[in-house]
Design a protein around this motif. Structure first.
Motif, PDB file in Angstrom:
ATOM      1  N   PRO A   1      -0.892  -2.548 -13.698  1.00 53.13           N
ATOM      2  CA  PRO A   1      -0.470  -4.335 -13.764  1.00 53.13           C
ATOM      3  C   PRO A   1      -1.531  -4.742 -13.092  1.00 53.13           C
ATOM      4  CG  PRO A   1      -0.905  -2.594 -11.596  1.00 53.13           C
ATOM      5  CD  PRO A   1      -1.236  -1.434 -12.765  1.00 53.13           C
ATOM      6  N   ALA A   2      -1.119  -5.995 -13.322  1.00 55.66           N
ATOM      7  CA  ALA A   2      -1.718  -7.494 -13.021  1.00 55.66           C
ATOM      8  C   ALA A   2      -2.703  -6.903 -11.927  1.00 55.66           C
ATOM      9  CB  ALA A   2      -0.958  -8.353 -12.794  1.00 55.66           C
ATOM     10  N   TYR A   3      -3.707  -8.138 -12.003  1.00 53.83           N
ATOM     11  CA  TYR A   3      -4.654  -8.091 -11.026  1.00 53.83           C
ATOM     12  C   TYR A   3      -5.741  -9.172 -10.125  1.00 53.83           C
ATOM     13  CZ  TYR A   3      -7.955  -7.289 -15.370  1.00 53.83           C
ATOM     14  OH  TYR A   3      -8.761  -7.834 -16.089  1.00 53.83           O
ATOM     15  N   ILE A   4      -6.060  -9.074  -9.717  1.00 52.59           N
ATOM     16  CA  ILE A   4      -7.063 -10.358  -9.465  1.00 52.59           C
ATOM     17  C   ILE A   4      -8.202 -10.318  -9.520  1.00 52.59           C
ATOM     18  CG2 ILE A   4      -7.584 -12.208  -7.775  1.00 52.59           C
ATOM     19  CD1 ILE A   4      -4.657 -11.756  -6.808  1.00 52.59           C
ATOM     20  N   ARG A   5      -9.417 -10.635 -10.267  1.00 52.76           N
ATOM     21  CA  ARG A   5     -10.901 -10.225  -9.719  1.00 52.76           C
ATOM     22  C   ARG A   5     -11.189 -11.391  -9.102  1.00 52.76           C
ATOM     23  NH1 ARG A   5     -13.848  -7.055 -12.256  1.00 52.76           N
ATOM     24  NH2 ARG A   5     -12.811  -6.254 -13.837  1.00 52.76           N
ATOM     25  N   LEU A   6     -12.185 -11.227  -7.511  1.00 52.14           N
ATOM     26  CA  LEU A   6     -12.808 -11.742  -7.180  1.00 52.14           C
ATOM     27  C   LEU A   6     -14.303 -11.250  -7.150  1.00 52.14           C
ATOM     28  CD1 LEU A   6     -10.498 -12.237  -3.862  1.00 52.14           C
ATOM     29  CD2 LEU A   6     -10.965 -13.770  -5.865  1.00 52.14           C
ATOM     30  N   GLY A   7     -15.208 -11.734  -7.601  1.00 55.29           N
ATOM     31  CA  GLY A   7     -16.199 -11.486  -7.867  1.00 55.29           C
ATOM     32  C   GLY A   7     -16.213  -9.778  -8.531  1.00 55.29           C
TER      33      GLY A   7
ATOM     34  N   LEU B   1      -8.105  -6.867  -6.642  1.00 57.02           N
ATOM     35  CA  LEU B   1      -7.032  -6.332  -6.233  1.00 57.02           C
ATOM     36  C   LEU B   1      -5.498  -6.099  -7.052  1.00 57.02           C
ATOM     37  CD1 LEU B   1      -7.567  -9.684  -3.624  1.00 57.02           C
ATOM     38  CD2 LEU B   1      -8.378  -6.942  -3.436  1.00 57.02           C
ATOM     39  N   TYR B   2      -4.987  -5.879  -6.050  1.00 58.31           N
ATOM     40  CA  TYR B   2      -3.724  -5.850  -6.636  1.00 58.31           C
ATOM     41  C   TYR B   2      -2.433  -5.653  -6.179  1.00 58.31           C
ATOM     42  CZ  TYR B   2      -6.182  -2.863 -10.687  1.00 58.31           C
ATOM     43  OH  TYR B   2      -6.552  -2.246 -11.717  1.00 58.31           O
ATOM     44  N   PRO B   3      -2.225  -7.445  -6.609  1.00 57.45           N
ATOM     45  CA  PRO B   3      -0.731  -8.022  -5.771  1.00 57.45           C
ATOM     46  C   PRO B   3       0.128  -6.602  -5.969  1.00 57.45           C
ATOM     47  CG  PRO B   3      -1.178  -8.936  -6.862  1.00 57.45           C
ATOM     48  CD  PRO B   3      -2.306  -8.234  -7.343  1.00 57.45           C
ATOM     49  N   ARG B   4       0.563  -6.031  -4.599  1.00 56.79           N
ATOM     50  CA  ARG B   4       1.804  -5.785  -4.561  1.00 56.79           C
ATOM     51  C   ARG B   4       2.514  -5.542  -5.141  1.00 56.79           C
ATOM     52  NH1 ARG B   4      -0.486  -5.541   1.101  1.00 56.79           N
ATOM     53  NH2 ARG B   4      -1.076  -3.081   1.967  1.00 56.79           N
ATOM     54  N   GLU B   5       2.810  -6.734  -5.298  1.00 55.26           N
ATOM     55  CA  GLU B   5       4.587  -7.127  -6.434  1.00 55.26           C
ATOM     56  C   GLU B   5       4.151  -6.815  -7.704  1.00 55.26           C
ATOM     57  OE1 GLU B   5       8.198  -7.308  -7.457  1.00 55.26           O
ATOM     58  OE2 GLU B   5       7.489  -7.334  -5.936  1.00 55.26           O
ATOM     59  N   ALA B   6       2.999  -6.958  -8.463  1.00 51.89           N
ATOM     60  CA  ALA B   6       2.700  -6.517  -9.843  1.00 51.89           C
ATOM     61  C   ALA B   6       2.329  -5.111  -9.180  1.00 51.89           C
ATOM     62  CB  ALA B   6       1.206  -7.388 -10.210  1.00 51.89           C
ATOM     63  N   VAL B   7       2.203  -4.682  -8.614  1.00 47.86           N
ATOM     64  CA  VAL B   7       1.954  -2.997  -9.242  1.00 47.86           C
ATOM     65  C   VAL B   7       3.460  -2.458  -8.816  1.00 47.86           C
ATOM     66  CG1 VAL B   7       1.582  -0.474  -7.163  1.00 47.86           C
ATOM     67  CG2 VAL B   7      -0.140  -2.624  -7.588  1.00 47.86           C
ATOM     68  N   ALA B   8       4.473  -2.458  -7.792  1.00 52.22           N
ATOM     69  CA  ALA B   8       5.789  -2.288  -8.239  1.00 52.22           C
ATOM     70  C   ALA B   8       6.597  -2.916  -8.987  1.00 52.22           C
ATOM     71  CB  ALA B   8       5.915  -3.284  -6.666  1.00 52.22           C
TER      72      ALA B   8
ATOM     73  N   SER C   1      -3.098  -9.449   4.172  1.00 49.22           N
ATOM     74  CA  SER C   1      -3.018 -10.099   4.132  1.00 49.22           C
ATOM     75  C   SER C   1      -2.879 -10.951   3.068  1.00 49.22           C
ATOM     76  CB  SER C   1      -4.020 -11.534   5.286  1.00 49.22           C
ATOM     77  OG  SER C   1      -5.388 -12.034   4.703  1.00 49.22           O
ATOM     78  N   LEU C   2      -3.277 -10.831   1.744  1.00 50.52           N
ATOM     79  CA  LEU C   2      -3.317 -11.684   0.562  1.00 50.52           C
ATOM     80  C   LEU C   2      -1.554 -10.895   0.084  1.00 50.52           C
ATOM     81  CD1 LEU C   2      -6.255 -12.326  -0.330  1.00 50.52           C
ATOM     82  CD2 LEU C   2      -4.562 -14.201   0.696  1.00 50.52           C
ATOM     83  N   ASP C   3      -1.149  -9.808   0.785  1.00 48.11           N
ATOM     84  CA  ASP C   3      -0.009  -9.283   0.220  1.00 48.11           C
ATOM     85  C   ASP C   3      -0.738  -8.424  -0.960  1.00 48.11           C
ATOM     86  OD1 ASP C   3       2.432  -7.802   0.300  1.00 48.11           O
ATOM     87  OD2 ASP C   3       3.188  -8.822  -0.790  1.00 48.11           O
ATOM     88  N   CYS C   4      -1.865  -7.762  -1.104  1.00 46.67           N
ATOM     89  CA  CYS C   4      -2.571  -6.751  -2.266  1.00 46.67           C
ATOM     90  C   CYS C   4      -3.347  -5.594  -1.553  1.00 46.67           C
ATOM     91  CB  CYS C   4      -3.726  -7.949  -2.784  1.00 46.67           C
ATOM     92  SG  CYS C   4      -3.443  -9.281  -2.879  1.00 46.67           S
ATOM     93  N   LEU C   5      -3.757  -4.618  -2.375  1.00 42.96           N
ATOM     94  CA  LEU C   5      -3.736  -3.795  -3.025  1.00 42.96           C
ATOM     95  C   LEU C   5      -5.480  -3.306  -3.270  1.00 42.96           C
ATOM     96  CD1 LEU C   5      -1.387  -0.809  -3.761  1.00 42.96           C
ATOM     97  CD2 LEU C   5      -1.898  -1.896  -1.229  1.00 42.96           C
ATOM     98  N   LEU C   6      -6.549  -3.002  -2.786  1.00 37.57           N
ATOM     99  CA  LEU C   6      -8.132  -2.770  -2.969  1.00 37.57           C
ATOM    100  C   LEU C   6      -7.611  -1.664  -3.897  1.00 37.57           C
ATOM    101  CD1 LEU C   6      -9.888  -2.457   0.224  1.00 37.57           C
ATOM    102  CD2 LEU C   6      -9.061  -4.337  -1.201  1.00 37.57           C
ATOM    103  N   GLU C   7      -8.661  -2.027  -5.162  1.00 42.27           N
ATOM    104  CA  GLU C   7      -8.912  -1.067  -6.015  1.00 42.27           C
ATOM    105  C   GLU C   7      -8.520   0.576  -5.702  1.00 42.27           C
ATOM    106  OE1 GLU C   7     -10.666  -0.467 -10.350  1.00 42.27           O
ATOM    107  OE2 GLU C   7     -11.959  -1.447  -8.904  1.00 42.27           O
TER     108      GLU C   7
END
Length: 83
Positions: free
Chosen positions: A48-54, A58-65, A18-24
């Motif tokens: 790719p750029a990533y988001i660390r939550l705790g 998470l990897y935003p799909r656009e960052a992976v692309a 729902s956040l347009d992200c992939l799990l690690e």
């Protein structure tokens, strides 16, 4: 216990989606890489750029692309003509 864990992962995957992200885990599967490899990429600033939550990444799909576009190699027409 295993069923609860699978249920939890699916719930987290839906939230990431729902956040347009992939799990690690999903990114690792896509990249065919181990956990230590993607950790090394993050430490070196590669991948790719990533988001660390705790403790979750998470990897935003656009960052992976965008990352995939940056590592895409053009086919060398001279080498292709030798085949």
């Amino acid at each position: 216990m295993v069923t609860d864990q699978k249920s939890n992962i699916e719930r987290i995957r839906k939230m990431a989606d729902s956040l347009d992200c992939l799990l690690e885990e999903d990114f690792r599967m896509l990249a065919g890489a181990t956990q230590s490899t993607v950790e090394a990429w993050r430490k070196r600033g590669q991948g790719p750029a990533y988001i660390r939550l705790g403790n979750r990444v998470l990897y935003p799909r656009e960052a992976v692309a965008e990352h995939l576009r940056s590592i895409t190699r053009e086919r060398n027409s001279a080498a292709a003509s030798l085949l």
